[in-house]
Design an enzyme around this catalytic site. Structure first.
Site, PDB file in Angstrom:
ATOM      1  N   GLU A  55      24.930  67.257  29.308  1.00 16.11           N
ATOM      2  CA  GLU A  55      24.048  68.199  28.631  1.00 16.11           C
ATOM      3  C   GLU A  55      24.782  68.950  27.522  1.00 16.11           C
ATOM      4  O   GLU A  55      24.227  69.185  26.439  1.00 16.11           O
ATOM      5  CB  GLU A  55      23.482  69.207  29.641  1.00 16.11           C
ATOM      6  CG  GLU A  55      22.670  68.580  30.751  1.00 16.11           C
ATOM      7  CD  GLU A  55      23.479  68.283  31.993  1.00 16.11           C
ATOM      8  OE1 GLU A  55      22.961  68.469  33.104  1.00 16.11           O
ATOM      9  OE2 GLU A  55      24.647  67.857  31.851  1.00 16.11           O
ATOM     10  N   ASP A 203      48.469  35.009  48.508  1.00 14.39           N
ATOM     11  CA  ASP A 203      48.032  34.885  47.109  1.00 14.39           C
ATOM     12  C   ASP A 203      48.931  35.616  46.122  1.00 14.39           C
ATOM     13  O   ASP A 203      48.877  35.338  44.920  1.00 14.39           O
ATOM     14  CB  ASP A 203      46.608  35.412  46.961  1.00 14.39           C
ATOM     15  CG  ASP A 203      45.588  34.568  47.710  1.00 14.39           C
ATOM     16  OD1 ASP A 203      45.975  33.507  48.238  1.00 14.39           O
ATOM     17  OD2 ASP A 203      44.413  34.979  47.780  1.00 14.39           O
ATOM     18  N   LEU A 207      46.243  42.516  41.541  1.00 15.09           N
ATOM     19  CA  LEU A 207      45.175  43.433  41.952  1.00 15.09           C
ATOM     20  C   LEU A 207      44.889  44.488  40.882  1.00 15.09           C
ATOM     21  O   LEU A 207      44.648  45.651  41.178  1.00 15.09           O
ATOM     22  CB  LEU A 207      45.513  44.107  43.288  1.00 15.09           C
ATOM     23  CG  LEU A 207      44.326  44.522  44.164  1.00 15.09           C
ATOM     24  CD1 LEU A 207      43.542  43.300  44.609  1.00 15.09           C
ATOM     25  CD2 LEU A 207      44.793  45.309  45.372  1.00 15.09           C
ATOM     26  N   GLY A 300      41.409  40.140  52.928  1.00 20.56           N
ATOM     27  CA  GLY A 300      40.715  38.924  53.287  1.00 20.56           C
ATOM     28  C   GLY A 300      39.822  38.991  54.510  1.00 20.56           C
ATOM     29  O   GLY A 300      39.240  40.018  54.842  1.00 20.56           O
ATOM     30  N   ARG A 302      40.152  38.938  57.813  1.00 19.29           N
ATOM     31  CA  ARG A 302      40.338  39.891  58.913  1.00 19.29           C
ATOM     32  C   ARG A 302      39.999  41.317  58.482  1.00 19.29           C
ATOM     33  O   ARG A 302      39.475  42.109  59.262  1.00 19.29           O
ATOM     34  CB  ARG A 302      41.778  39.830  59.420  1.00 19.29           C
ATOM     35  CG  ARG A 302      42.123  38.530  60.133  1.00 19.29           C
ATOM     36  CD  ARG A 302      43.567  38.535  60.594  1.00 19.29           C
ATOM     37  NE  ARG A 302      43.941  37.272  61.227  1.00 19.29           N
ATOM     38  CZ  ARG A 302      45.166  36.981  61.642  1.00 19.29           C
ATOM     39  NH1 ARG A 302      46.143  37.874  61.478  1.00 19.29           N
ATOM     40  NH2 ARG A 302      45.421  35.816  62.216  1.00 19.29           N
ATOM     41  N   SER A 306      37.384  43.942  60.078  1.00 21.40           N
ATOM     42  CA  SER A 306      37.789  45.281  60.498  1.00 21.40           C
ATOM     43  C   SER A 306      36.791  46.329  60.025  1.00 21.40           C
ATOM     44  O   SER A 306      36.388  47.215  60.787  1.00 21.40           O
ATOM     45  CB  SER A 306      39.188  45.614  59.955  1.00 21.40           C
ATOM     46  OG  SER A 306      40.165  44.786  60.533  1.00 21.40           O
TER      47      SER A 306
END
Length: 379
Positions: A55, A203, A207, A300, A302, A306
């Site tokens: 605004e 891998d 990231l 991944g 797991r 979780s």
């Protein structure tokens, strides 16, 4: 209450907010358009580093010409003093005639008070135009401000038969280039991205955010690593820069491992654990202390289990590539123990489906989602 012109200008205000979604974090992304006699006098959006709210920027752009105008705002103007004075007071001082608000602010310090202040000053206020779309823009902010914890968004790129990998080192990529680009858009909106140490070991990802748009706030990168198995030379540390790396481990891990990772640029945070299973609520609480509104969980297998098994996923993007992997060694999108029956598994509703190149994207919300736009929420 609303006509075609109202919808036209609110769409413009929402487009501003959507374009800059995530850039105002830890504040909500907001857009504002000032209109009089069919002419746009000013427009603005909020960027955290810029301090000025949407605004304020719109009124500055109007250069003192806002008297008698209509303000289209995607979120209720604030009525309290934070880093800046209340926007409701400024709209009153500039003598706007009408304010159209897409959605009331979920912040308990504001909720309804900005609207009330404007109405008490004699300004007409109409609320609720395109409120669902406005809710999409502030989804993570609303979750954080009402629950105290970040919105948890999971993402998995998978085959038609639900596999995220072959189990072999070669041929790991499943998603198309367009699907990968969609993943970068999710990283643009998120404050933090999380994966498990298994993905780091297999891998070795950087990231990082690699999209074309500028991300004003550094992406916090998070690793769940109960035993501190992350290699100190992993690529995630080579690209640390302004993007911190947090490594959550269980309490009692030997100091030597911790020192090696911290020397490489990581920050190690011990939390409570049941065996080697970390307390995810403690992880989310720590991220909340760092003003994380939205956490993107990229796996991944797991890790996805979780979060799902502990009912901590608010939204899940399933990126389905038109390929079948098969194979007993292939990795499922969600691993872990699994549920004993379909009846005991959490139910999802698909809110949206669309294509990213040849891939199909499904936006699903579990029945326990805390999101304000979850299809499970009463409308």
């Amino acid at each position: 209450m609303f006509d075609a012109l109202d919808r036209r200008y609110m769409r413009k205000a929402l487009a501003l907010a959507e374009k800059h979604a995530g850039q105002a974090s830890p504040n909500p992304s907001v857009g504002c358009i000032l209109v009089r006699d069919g002419k746009i006098l000013g427009q603005g959006w909020h960027e955290y580093e810029g301090r000025d709210h949407a605004e304020v920027r719109a009124l500055k752009a109007a250069s003192g010409m806002a008297r008698g105008a209509t303000a289209y705002v995607t979120l209720e103007p604030c009525s309290h003093t934070g880093r800046t004075p209340p926007c409701a007071d400024l709209l009153i001082r500039e003598r706007v005639r009408r304010v159209v608000v897409a959605r009331v602010d979920p912040n308990p310090l504001v909720s309804g008070r900005g609207v009330e202040k404007l109405r008490c000053a004699g300004i007409r206020v109409d609320v609720g135009l395109m409120q669902e779309r406005a809710g999409e823009v502030i989804e993570s902010f609303a979750c954080r401000i009402t629950t105290g914890l970040p919105l948890v968004v999971s993402k998995a790129g998978m085959s038609l038969d639900g596999k995220i990998g072959t189990g072999k080192r070669r041929g790991r990529r499943i998603s198309s280039p367009e699907g990968m680009e969609f993943g970068q858009r999710l990283r643009l909106r998120a404050d933090a991205v999380l994966l498990g140490v298994g993905t780091v070991l297999s891998d070795n990802p950087r990231l990082t955010y690699r999209g074309p748009e500028i991300k004003s706030r550094p992406l916090l990168r998070v690793i769940l690593d109960s035993d501190l198995r992350t290699p100190p030379h992993a690529r995630i540390f080579q690209s640390a820069g302004n993007s911190p790396v947090l490594i959550f481990c269980r309490k009692g891990i030997e100091t030597a491992r911790r020192k090696k990772l911290e020397a490489g640029g990581g920050e190690v945070i011990p939390v409570s654990a049941a065996g080697r299973v970390l307390d995810l609520e403690a992880v989310l609480e720590e991220l909340a202390k760092r003003d994380v509104l939205e956490l993107l969980v990229e796996g991944g297998s797991r890790v996805h289990w979780s979060f799902i098994s502990r009912r901590m996923v608010d939204c899940f993007y399933f990126l389905v590539a038109p390929v079948v992997l098969g194979g007993e060694d292939a990795i499922p999108s969600v691993g872990g123990k699994g549920y004993a029956s379909a009846a005991s598994a959490p139910k999802f509703k698909i809110r949206k489906s669309f294509n990213a190149g040849p891939d199909l994207v499904l936006q699903g919300y579990p029945c326990y989602s805390r999101s304000i736009i979850s299809p499970w929420q009463p409308q």
